[in-house]
Design an enzyme around this catalytic site. Sequence first.
Site, PDB file in Angstrom:
ATOM      1  N   PHE A  75      46.768  52.679  50.039  1.00  0.00           N
ATOM      2  CA  PHE A  75      47.194  51.509  50.023  1.00  0.00           C
ATOM      3  C   PHE A  75      46.121  50.279  50.128  1.00  0.00           C
ATOM      4  O   PHE A  75      46.127  49.161  49.339  1.00  0.00           O
ATOM      5  CB  PHE A  75      48.198  50.775  50.948  1.00  0.00           C
ATOM      6  N   LYS A  79      62.040  44.709  56.300  1.00  0.00           N
ATOM      7  CA  LYS A  79      61.812  44.085  57.561  1.00  0.00           C
ATOM      8  C   LYS A  79      60.950  44.741  58.462  1.00  0.00           C
ATOM      9  O   LYS A  79      60.573  46.089  58.053  1.00  0.00           O
ATOM     10  CB  LYS A  79      63.228  43.970  58.265  1.00  0.00           C
ATOM     11  N   HIS A 124      69.266  44.825  55.011  1.00  0.00           N
ATOM     12  CA  HIS A 124      70.073  45.610  54.446  1.00  0.00           C
ATOM     13  C   HIS A 124      71.623  45.398  55.133  1.00  0.00           C
ATOM     14  O   HIS A 124      72.528  45.964  54.375  1.00  0.00           O
ATOM     15  CB  HIS A 124      69.944  47.158  54.817  1.00  0.00           C
ATOM     16  N   LYS A 138      75.935  45.508  52.954  1.00  0.00           N
ATOM     17  CA  LYS A 138      76.935  45.821  53.426  1.00  0.00           C
ATOM     18  C   LYS A 138      78.308  45.112  52.572  1.00  0.00           C
ATOM     19  O   LYS A 138      78.420  43.847  52.627  1.00  0.00           O
ATOM     20  CB  LYS A 138      77.309  45.907  54.874  1.00  0.00           C
ATOM     21  N   GLU A 145      75.294  49.678  69.863  1.00  0.00           N
ATOM     22  CA  GLU A 145      75.150  51.251  69.239  1.00  0.00           C
ATOM     23  C   GLU A 145      75.049  52.320  70.307  1.00  0.00           C
ATOM     24  O   GLU A 145      74.715  51.982  71.459  1.00  0.00           O
ATOM     25  CB  GLU A 145      73.844  51.194  68.486  1.00  0.00           C
ATOM     26  N   ASP A 175      64.166  43.570  66.459  1.00  0.00           N
ATOM     27  CA  ASP A 175      64.590  44.456  65.441  1.00  0.00           C
ATOM     28  C   ASP A 175      65.940  44.071  64.888  1.00  0.00           C
ATOM     29  O   ASP A 175      66.299  44.438  63.612  1.00  0.00           O
ATOM     30  CB  ASP A 175      65.077  45.882  66.382  1.00  0.00           C
ATOM     31  N   HIS A 223      69.390  41.036  61.062  1.00  0.00           N
ATOM     32  CA  HIS A 223      70.898  41.140  60.869  1.00  0.00           C
ATOM     33  C   HIS A 223      71.786  40.318  61.292  1.00  0.00           C
ATOM     34  O   HIS A 223      72.899  40.156  60.741  1.00  0.00           O
ATOM     35  CB  HIS A 223      70.590  42.751  61.470  1.00  0.00           C
ATOM     36  N   LYS A 271      70.989  49.276  72.369  1.00  0.00           N
ATOM     37  CA  LYS A 271      71.242  50.873  72.041  1.00  0.00           C
ATOM     38  C   LYS A 271      72.031  51.257  73.282  1.00  0.00           C
ATOM     39  O   LYS A 271      71.592  50.810  74.414  1.00  0.00           O
ATOM     40  CB  LYS A 271      69.747  51.042  71.879  1.00  0.00           C
TER      41      LYS A 271
HETATM   42  C1  BG6 Z   1      67.716  48.883  61.584  1.00  0.00           C
HETATM   43  C2  BG6 Z   1      67.318  48.863  62.842  1.00  0.00           C
HETATM   44  O1  BG6 Z   1      67.217  47.884  60.889  1.00  0.00           O
HETATM   45  O2  BG6 Z   1      69.280  48.674  61.822  1.00  0.00           O
HETATM   46  C3  BG6 Z   1      67.754  49.986  63.688  1.00  0.00           C
HETATM   47  O3  BG6 Z   1      65.673  48.961  62.868  1.00  0.00           O
HETATM   48  C4  BG6 Z   1      69.395  49.701  63.827  1.00  0.00           C
HETATM   49  O4  BG6 Z   1      67.417  50.053  65.119  1.00  0.00           O
HETATM   50  C5  BG6 Z   1      69.890  49.723  62.602  1.00  0.00           C
HETATM   51  O5  BG6 Z   1      69.768  51.028  64.343  1.00  0.00           O
HETATM   52  C6  BG6 Z   1      71.138  49.543  62.274  1.00  0.00           C
HETATM   53  O6  BG6 Z   1      71.687  49.242  61.163  1.00  0.00           O
HETATM   54  P1  BG6 Z   1      73.059  50.139  60.676  1.00  0.00           P
HETATM   55  O7  BG6 Z   1      73.229  49.724  59.296  1.00  0.00           O
HETATM   56  O8  BG6 Z   1      73.126  51.616  61.104  1.00  0.00           O
HETATM   57  O9  BG6 Z   1      74.146  49.328  61.689  1.00  0.00           O
END
Ligand code: BG6
Length: 530
Positions: A97, A161, A191, A195, A229, A248, A253, A349
């Site tokens: 890269f 991200k 991401h 959803k 989670e 994170d 998110h 977590k």
């Molecule tokens: C990611 C984080 O972006 O999103 C992770 O780095 C997290 O730590 C995850 O577990 C959660 O995404 P999802 O779509 O599994 O709820």
Amino acid sequence: TPAPPCTIVIFGARGDLTKRLLMPSIYNLVHAGLLDKRTSILGVDHNDLSSDDWRRMLSDTLGELAADPHAEFRADKVDPATWKWVTDRLEYLTADFDSDETYRKLNEKIQGNAVFYLAVSARFFGPVIERLGHAGLLEEKGAAGTAGSQGAVFRRVIIEKPFGSDLASACELNKRILAVADESQYYRIDHFLGKDAVQSLLAMRFANRFFEAAWRAESVDHVQISAVETIGVGSRGNFYETTGALRDMVPNHLFQLLSMTGIEAPTSLSAQAVRDAKTAFVKAAEAVKVEDIVRGQYAAGKIDGVAVKGYREEDKVASDSTTETYIALKLAIDTPRWKGVPFYLRTGKRLGGRFTEIAIHFKPEPYGLFAAASGHKAAGQGGAAQGRTPNAAAGQGCAPLRTGGQQVDPASNVLTIQIDPKHGAAATFNVKVPGPLSRIGEVESSFDFADFFGEQSNVGYESLIYECLLGDATLFQRADTIEASWAAVQPVIDLAAKGAQPESYAAGSAGPTGADTLLSRDGRAWTPID
Ligand code: BG6
């Protein structure tokens, strides 16, 4: 309609993201007929592989995912013709890269439209984009923003991200990349915006009079946004030590969920209008106060009866680490719609359950007609909804959420938007219990997207990749929104930087007790985790 022809260049071609998420999403797009037959996919990574090796590697992972009942990729078995369509268009380039040579080769290989997908560690974002720019690879021709217009060539960059690690670094990165290409060429991905249940929030809010009418401070008591989670940091100790739960999950998110819940109606559904509304909303989020921050870190415990390590015992984690694995915040939004309505956010977590949801808690009913005359209340029944729904699956019969032997006060309504693992929504209501007495019972009504629209095989990146190819940036983060998000949470970063100790919680629990206090001091309670 298929997207315009394009070379999709994936930096980080050997990585997990490419294998487990991008390629299955591309497969789904091809299956749905949404990619042009002149599409090509060029993988770039430093490992010495041939194109055949790469094809084999991707085929193996796709097969594993298709066979895994828990994977988001739901194809019962991979359709060989569709997958051949994809593999026929794959090419792998072994490249460094950081070397000019790489970009010279890319220039030789790419003629028309190109999307550069940076599925690489964040430290490469700035350097790779600068090199793309200096090599002329980001130069567009004609009305490049307009998909398909004659002679036009677009060049776009998708950035994963985390975008920056605090407010200053995010501003710095924006400055760097905007020096080599225009804002309209950047697609900062999150991401959670891929959803379906998140995308549906705008429709739910603004296509339904009865939601929109009540979606404001006059009716809403508070909002809870949770992404809890059961997984730990696994093999990501290295990454997580410098990242932590806040960076994170929160400014990216959880702020997507927050802003889709809270924005004002955009003037249209254009990318500009939606993103203007989002930025205005996030800018109205007041910087979080230190007393409204709870940071936690998991200690050893049990998940589903199985003993698991504490965070400090995880691989590549310092034995005296102060990185948080849990964060809860209370945010205030300074707009007329949300004046006085707290937004409580939590993520962590190794908790005792897994779900991502937005719970809108409405104020108590205004009339007091059904208040318990005797003053009796069934134990533990305050304003907050008690517990999640008993499984009211068809055929099993439905139990009311609560009715007492004696009369109880009506519960406040809660509307829960379920993002994961359920995809739908549930609302609690008060009804009169059938029979002669004026007794109130609380019931729930819910729906699941799959019941109405069928089961979708959606890995989560399909619409994001497709929209980028079409040149629609609605689902992507603009520079100003990202900066406003970092500004709102910067006090947490400052607190952590002072070496503040996170509160310990046992793996498999509901998180640190401080998080319960954050709500109980306001007379509220979180949705229970298990
Ligand atoms: C990611 C984080 O972006 O999103 C992770 O780095 C997290 O730590 C995850 O577990 C959660 O995404 P999802 O779509 O599994 O709820």
